[in-house]
Design a protein around this motif. Sequence first.
Motif, PDB file in Angstrom:
ATOM      1  N   HIS A 241       0.802  -1.309   0.140  1.00 19.42           N
ATOM      2  CA  HIS A 241      -0.103   0.014  -0.043  1.00 19.42           C
ATOM      3  C   HIS A 241       0.993   1.141  -0.067  1.00 19.42           C
ATOM      4  CE1 HIS A 241      -3.995   2.131   0.970  1.00 19.42           C
ATOM      5  NE2 HIS A 241      -4.255   1.346   0.161  1.00 19.42           N
ATOM      6  N   ASN A 244       2.770   3.809   3.233  1.00 19.27           N
ATOM      7  CA  ASN A 244       2.027   3.625   4.603  1.00 19.27           C
ATOM      8  C   ASN A 244       3.061   3.558   5.876  1.00 19.27           C
ATOM      9  OD1 ASN A 244       2.247   0.588   5.557  1.00 19.27           O
ATOM     10  ND2 ASN A 244       2.024   0.739   3.339  1.00 19.27           N
ATOM     11  N   ALA A 279      -5.816  -2.035  13.649  1.00 24.35           N
ATOM     12  CA  ALA A 279      -7.225  -1.611  13.674  1.00 24.35           C
ATOM     13  C   ALA A 279      -8.087  -2.766  13.327  1.00 24.35           C
ATOM     14  CB  ALA A 279      -7.236  -0.557  12.663  1.00 24.35           C
ATOM     15  N   VAL A 303     -18.731   8.785  19.079  1.00 23.13           N
ATOM     16  CA  VAL A 303     -17.797   8.970  18.080  1.00 23.13           C
ATOM     17  C   VAL A 303     -17.794  10.436  17.543  1.00 23.13           C
ATOM     18  CG1 VAL A 303     -16.970   8.483  15.709  1.00 23.13           C
ATOM     19  CG2 VAL A 303     -17.631   6.621  17.332  1.00 23.13           C
ATOM     20  N   LEU A 310     -14.018   5.537  15.270  1.00 20.93           N
ATOM     21  CA  LEU A 310     -14.893   4.586  14.407  1.00 20.93           C
ATOM     22  C   LEU A 310     -13.946   3.659  13.887  1.00 20.93           C
ATOM     23  CD1 LEU A 310     -17.526   3.236  14.397  1.00 20.93           C
ATOM     24  CD2 LEU A 310     -17.878   4.441  12.066  1.00 20.93           C
ATOM     25  N   GLY A 312     -11.869   1.126  11.794  1.00 17.08           N
ATOM     26  CA  GLY A 312     -11.931   0.554  10.358  1.00 17.08           C
ATOM     27  C   GLY A 312     -12.502   1.499   9.530  1.00 17.08           C
ATOM     28  N   HIS A 315      -9.168   7.094   6.429  1.00 13.21           N
ATOM     29  CA  HIS A 315      -7.835   6.682   5.757  1.00 13.21           C
ATOM     30  C   HIS A 315      -7.074   8.224   5.208  1.00 13.21           C
ATOM     31  CE1 HIS A 315      -4.936   4.837   3.065  1.00 13.21           C
ATOM     32  NE2 HIS A 315      -5.165   3.662   3.575  1.00 13.21           N
ATOM     33  N   ARG A 316      -5.874   8.039   5.452  1.00 15.61           N
ATOM     34  CA  ARG A 316      -4.860   9.024   5.208  1.00 15.61           C
ATOM     35  C   ARG A 316      -5.092   9.575   3.589  1.00 15.61           C
ATOM     36  NH1 ARG A 316      -0.557  11.303   7.316  1.00 15.61           N
ATOM     37  NH2 ARG A 316      -1.665  11.138   8.998  1.00 15.61           N
ATOM     38  N   LYS A 319     -10.136   8.982   0.299  1.00 15.14           N
ATOM     39  CA  LYS A 319     -11.258   9.793   0.576  1.00 15.14           C
ATOM     40  C   LYS A 319     -12.579   9.735   0.147  1.00 15.14           C
ATOM     41  CE  LYS A 319      -8.300  11.944   3.344  1.00 15.14           C
ATOM     42  NZ  LYS A 319      -8.315  11.548   4.714  1.00 15.14           N
ATOM     43  N   ARG A 324     -10.186  -1.914  -1.292  1.00 14.96           N
ATOM     44  CA  ARG A 324     -10.224  -3.299  -0.620  1.00 14.96           C
ATOM     45  C   ARG A 324     -11.328  -3.630   0.130  1.00 14.96           C
ATOM     46  NH1 ARG A 324      -4.636  -1.438   2.156  1.00 14.96           N
ATOM     47  NH2 ARG A 324      -6.119   0.052   2.737  1.00 14.96           N
TER      48      ARG A 324
HETATM   49  C1  SDX Z   1      -4.356   0.996   7.668  1.00 13.16           C
HETATM   50  O1  SDX Z   1      -1.493   4.279   5.113  1.00 13.16           O
HETATM   51  C2  SDX Z   1      -2.213   3.003   4.736  1.00 13.16           C
HETATM   52  O2  SDX Z   1      -2.167   2.868   3.661  1.00 13.16           O
HETATM   53  C3  SDX Z   1      -2.617   2.333   5.984  1.00 13.16           C
HETATM   54  C4  SDX Z   1      -3.278   0.935   5.460  1.00 13.16           C
HETATM   55  C5  SDX Z   1      -2.324   0.194   4.816  1.00 13.16           C
HETATM   56  O3  SDX Z   1      -2.883  -0.656   3.825  1.00 13.16           O
HETATM   57  O4  SDX Z   1      -1.251  -0.078   5.209  1.00 13.16           O
HETATM   58  O5  SDX Z   1      -4.508   1.302   4.555  1.00 13.16           O
HETATM   59  C6  SDX Z   1      -3.802   0.054   6.612  1.00 13.16           C
HETATM   60  O6  SDX Z   1      -3.623   1.505   8.579  1.00 13.16           O
HETATM   61  C7  SDX Z   1      -5.767   1.508   7.301  1.00 13.16           C
HETATM   62  C8  SDX Z   1      -6.248   2.300   8.614  1.00 13.16           C
HETATM   63  C9  SDX Z   1      -6.677   1.591   9.816  1.00 13.16           C
HETATM   64  N1  SDX Z   1      -6.955   2.738  11.010  1.00 13.16           N
HETATM   65  C10 SDX Z   1      -8.032   2.797  11.509  1.00 13.16           C
HETATM   66  O7  SDX Z   1      -9.267   2.119  10.930  1.00 13.16           O
HETATM   67  C11 SDX Z   1      -8.142   3.473  12.833  1.00 13.16           C
HETATM   68  C12 SDX Z   1      -9.491   4.370  12.575  1.00 13.16           C
HETATM   69  N2  SDX Z   1      -8.923   5.547  11.739  1.00 13.16           N
HETATM   70  C13 SDX Z   1      -8.292   6.691  12.034  1.00 13.16           C
HETATM   71  O8  SDX Z   1      -7.623   6.690  13.160  1.00 13.16           O
HETATM   72  C14 SDX Z   1      -7.944   7.599  10.709  1.00 13.16           C
HETATM   73  O9  SDX Z   1      -8.899   7.643  10.095  1.00 13.16           O
HETATM   74  C15 SDX Z   1      -6.611   7.246  10.179  1.00 13.16           C
HETATM   75  C16 SDX Z   1      -5.301   7.157  11.121  1.00 13.16           C
HETATM   76  C17 SDX Z   1      -6.687   5.990   9.359  1.00 13.16           C
HETATM   77  C18 SDX Z   1      -6.287   8.353   9.171  1.00 13.16           C
HETATM   78  O10 SDX Z   1      -5.925   9.446  10.024  1.00 13.16           O
HETATM   79  P1  SDX Z   1      -5.547  10.837   9.428  1.00 13.16           P
HETATM   80  O11 SDX Z   1      -5.398  10.822   8.002  1.00 13.16           O
HETATM   81  O12 SDX Z   1      -4.300  11.261  10.251  1.00 13.16           O
HETATM   82  O13 SDX Z   1      -6.604  11.616  10.074  1.00 13.16           O
HETATM   83  P2  SDX Z   1      -6.979  12.450  11.146  1.00 13.16           P
HETATM   84  O14 SDX Z   1      -6.452  11.681  12.310  1.00 13.16           O
HETATM   85  O15 SDX Z   1      -6.094  13.617  11.105  1.00 13.16           O
HETATM   86  O16 SDX Z   1      -8.447  12.740  11.312  1.00 13.16           O
HETATM   87  C19 SDX Z   1      -8.941  13.730  10.374  1.00 13.16           C
HETATM   88  C20 SDX Z   1     -10.183  14.066  11.086  1.00 13.16           C
HETATM   89  C21 SDX Z   1     -10.220  14.381  12.668  1.00 13.16           C
HETATM   90  O17 SDX Z   1     -11.398  15.275  12.967  1.00 13.16           O
HETATM   91  P3  SDX Z   1     -11.112  16.624  13.094  1.00 13.16           P
HETATM   92  O18 SDX Z   1     -10.210  16.605  14.486  1.00 13.16           O
HETATM   93  O19 SDX Z   1     -10.616  17.333  12.040  1.00 13.16           O
HETATM   94  O20 SDX Z   1     -12.711  17.073  13.446  1.00 13.16           O
HETATM   95  O21 SDX Z   1     -11.166  12.947  11.011  1.00 13.16           O
HETATM   96  C22 SDX Z   1     -11.645  12.272  12.171  1.00 13.16           C
HETATM   97  C23 SDX Z   1     -10.528  12.915  13.096  1.00 13.16           C
HETATM   98  O22 SDX Z   1     -10.950  13.166  14.617  1.00 13.16           O
HETATM   99  N3  SDX Z   1     -11.574  11.040  12.154  1.00 13.16           N
HETATM  100  C24 SDX Z   1     -12.325  10.119  12.848  1.00 13.16           C
HETATM  101  C25 SDX Z   1     -11.700   8.672  12.107  1.00 13.16           C
HETATM  102  N4  SDX Z   1     -10.664   9.056  11.478  1.00 13.16           N
HETATM  103  C26 SDX Z   1     -10.379  10.240  11.450  1.00 13.16           C
HETATM  104  N5  SDX Z   1     -13.427  10.146  13.361  1.00 13.16           N
HETATM  105  C27 SDX Z   1     -13.749   9.128  13.830  1.00 13.16           C
HETATM  106  N6  SDX Z   1     -13.614   8.130  13.461  1.00 13.16           N
HETATM  107  C28 SDX Z   1     -12.355   7.690  12.888  1.00 13.16           C
HETATM  108  N7  SDX Z   1     -12.050   6.720  12.393  1.00 13.16           N
END
Ligand code: SDX
Length: 432
Positions: A241, A244, A279, A303, A310, A312, A315-316, A319, A324
Amino acid sequence: MAQLGPTGVSADALRVTDGRTGKNYELPIVDGAIRALDLRQIKVADDDFGLMAYDPAFQNTASCQSAITFIDGDRGILRYRGYPIQELAGTKSFLEVSYLLQNGELPSAEQAQAWNAEIINHTFIHENIKRFIDGFHHDAHPMGILVSTVAALSTFYPEAKQIRDPAIRHRQIVRLIAKMPTLAAFAYRHAMGLYYAYPDDDLSYVGNFLNMMWRATQLKYQPNPVLEHALDTLLVLHADHEQNCSTSTMRLVGSSEADPYSAMAAACAALYGPLHGGANEQVLRMLQTIGRAEDIPDYIRRVKAGELRLMGFGHRVYKNFDPRAQLIKQIANEVFEVTGPSPLLDIALEVERIALEDEYFISHKLYPNVDFYSGIIYLAMGIPMEMFPVLFAIGRTPGWLAHWEESLLDPDQKIGRPRQLYLGEPERHVRA
Ligand code: SDX
């Protein structure tokens, strides 16, 4: 002569004016980027260090050039060496995709057979590693065991330090792809207090993993072909990916010319984090915490109040949607045909339905990612939650190794060492 753009500036350059000095600069644009080092010429005085770009978490920084994987987050595109993931998942085996990531081309039938035989021939681990695993507490998290045993492998193959030797690099790449399922299964068997079921070279890569996980008293374990194919496809979907967190870690540790086992132990450690590969385990814990469909709205409320994430979702890079996640959802149906329905799937589908209609998630561009459905499938297969990130690590191994080798061979690369903006104390002196 460079082509001129509408303002008379060369079309493939960024023209900037430093407000502090009034000086103009032209920064060449190549492949959609400027070289950060070109900023250093922008100074206020000859002895000035020059400008840097400040980019915490590398949200807009290309750390390398790569030809392995392409992602378009806005259009939900994921391609391995140019092939759309939709054309590889379910049709090409995990070992064929591993070959593709490593070599840049899909293997011919003969190459696939030779590659498969080479991998299967390296599935055993040194007996001392069993004793190493025995030293862990009975409830040690299997990712903690995996990080440790991958690092320990470096002590059994000291030749791996010769990272500039292509044949030695290839041998370690084969060993790591081959041994990850064995290390993973042995970590599970240790936790269960079961004997270590040795690899069976008559089985496929995934069939052998299931054999080492589940063999009981039968002399020959026969994996269920539907589950074998489903798991093989899941590994394909996790295989790479681009940059990452864990792959960037693999590249950075590899840049110090550490051996690939030590670099991959670091990558495993990065993957372990709940925001990354951990995650999938957290998704299951979340669904179990929610418990009933009628309790979903209250969880979503928490949340949106910022109390919880939340898991799962989000994603960075993606959007709109994670391609997948869509493919994994399809696999779920095949698996549940064999294992029976999962009550957690109903809750997950309802969470997804509610979230995708909710303004908070829409405005934050939060959609199910690769981890949202994978855990439900693993659980239905009888794999415990703690093993989910371990399965992610097995899948990501060829991607980590392909990036490790690409980085080593990239003439643009050297030991990684980011700069910082120092905001601490100015010089001061200890009072006599
Ligand atoms: C993987 O990079 C890759 O390619 C990773 C991956 C791979 O194949 O290698 O795809 C695998 O790691 C998938 C991601 C798995 N993680 C999760 O599911 C954990 C939950 N998701 C997140 O914590 C978050 O979405 C990330 C870490 C995945 C991405 O984080 P970002 O891009 O740094 O975004 P951020 O944390 O700055 O959030 C931006 C905003 C925030 O709100 P505000 O402060 O701007 O109001 O979105 C919100 C966050 O609070 N937000 C969420 C959220 N994810 C972001 N709010 C609630 N639930 C969520 N899951």
